[in-house]
Design a protein around this motif. Sequence first.
Motif, PDB file in Angstrom:
ATOM      1  N   UNK A  85       0.586  -1.215  -0.012  1.00  0.00           N
ATOM      2  CA  UNK A  85       0.034  -0.066   0.009  1.00  0.00           C
ATOM      3  C   UNK A  85       0.837   1.440   0.016  1.00  0.00           C
ATOM      4  N   UNK A  86       2.100   1.150   0.553  1.00  0.00           N
ATOM      5  CA  UNK A  86       3.127   2.320   0.611  1.00  0.00           C
ATOM      6  C   UNK A  86       3.904   2.282  -0.518  1.00  0.00           C
ATOM      7  N   UNK A  87       3.867   1.464  -1.548  1.00  0.00           N
ATOM      8  CA  UNK A  87       4.881   1.234  -2.706  1.00  0.00           C
ATOM      9  C   UNK A  87       4.137   1.939  -3.833  1.00  0.00           C
ATOM     10  N   UNK A  88       4.646   2.724  -4.809  1.00  0.00           N
ATOM     11  CA  UNK A  88       4.110   3.175  -5.995  1.00  0.00           C
ATOM     12  C   UNK A  88       5.264   2.576  -7.031  1.00  0.00           C
ATOM     13  N   UNK A  89       4.615   1.746  -8.111  1.00  0.00           N
ATOM     14  CA  UNK A  89       5.621   1.550  -9.150  1.00  0.00           C
ATOM     15  C   UNK A  89       5.306   2.427 -10.292  1.00  0.00           C
ATOM     16  N   UNK A  90       6.229   2.865 -10.882  1.00  0.00           N
ATOM     17  CA  UNK A  90       6.083   3.778 -12.153  1.00  0.00           C
ATOM     18  C   UNK A  90       7.001   3.359 -13.290  1.00  0.00           C
ATOM     19  N   UNK A  91       6.683   3.881 -14.412  1.00  0.00           N
ATOM     20  CA  UNK A  91       7.505   3.549 -15.774  1.00  0.00           C
ATOM     21  C   UNK A  91       8.548   4.658 -15.585  1.00  0.00           C
TER      22      UNK A  91
END
Length: 148
Positions: A85-91
């Motif tokens: 929930x506290x991790x964001x993945x991004x290109x």
Amino acid sequence: MAKEVFMTQWFTDAMRLAGESLVKKLDESGVQVAAAFWIQDVEEKNWELTIVSPLVGSEGPRSLYKRINDIYEACSDDEDVISLHDIRVSSIHNRIVNAMRNSVLAGAQLANNRMGRNYIDGIYIEDMYLYKIDWDMLAKLNDLNRVA
């Protein structure tokens, strides 16, 4: 099951170490991590770990979240982990990375650096802890995108 790190409005050593461990394990598992950093939301005052990878662009975010979850399942009970929930993945087209690329920071060796209360290419950064940014990888991937 590993134990989750409790998030606070303050950046803690436990958060730094858990993020560092995850980034290292992602690298060791063959995931290309172009950049990784904690960033504090200005309004919410909460922290989010951002993992920037070309995998998100090629296979979608679920693939990277699954790999992170697989790493967590292999963790021992006493290891600290960060809630998905506290991790964001991004290109690789992440707005923070793009802002850094367009600033005087482009190409700088910024590993394990804390930055904050700065505008970077027009984006305000309240507080940030940068684990890594792989300028060479980003340049190669951008060159490949231009050719395609």
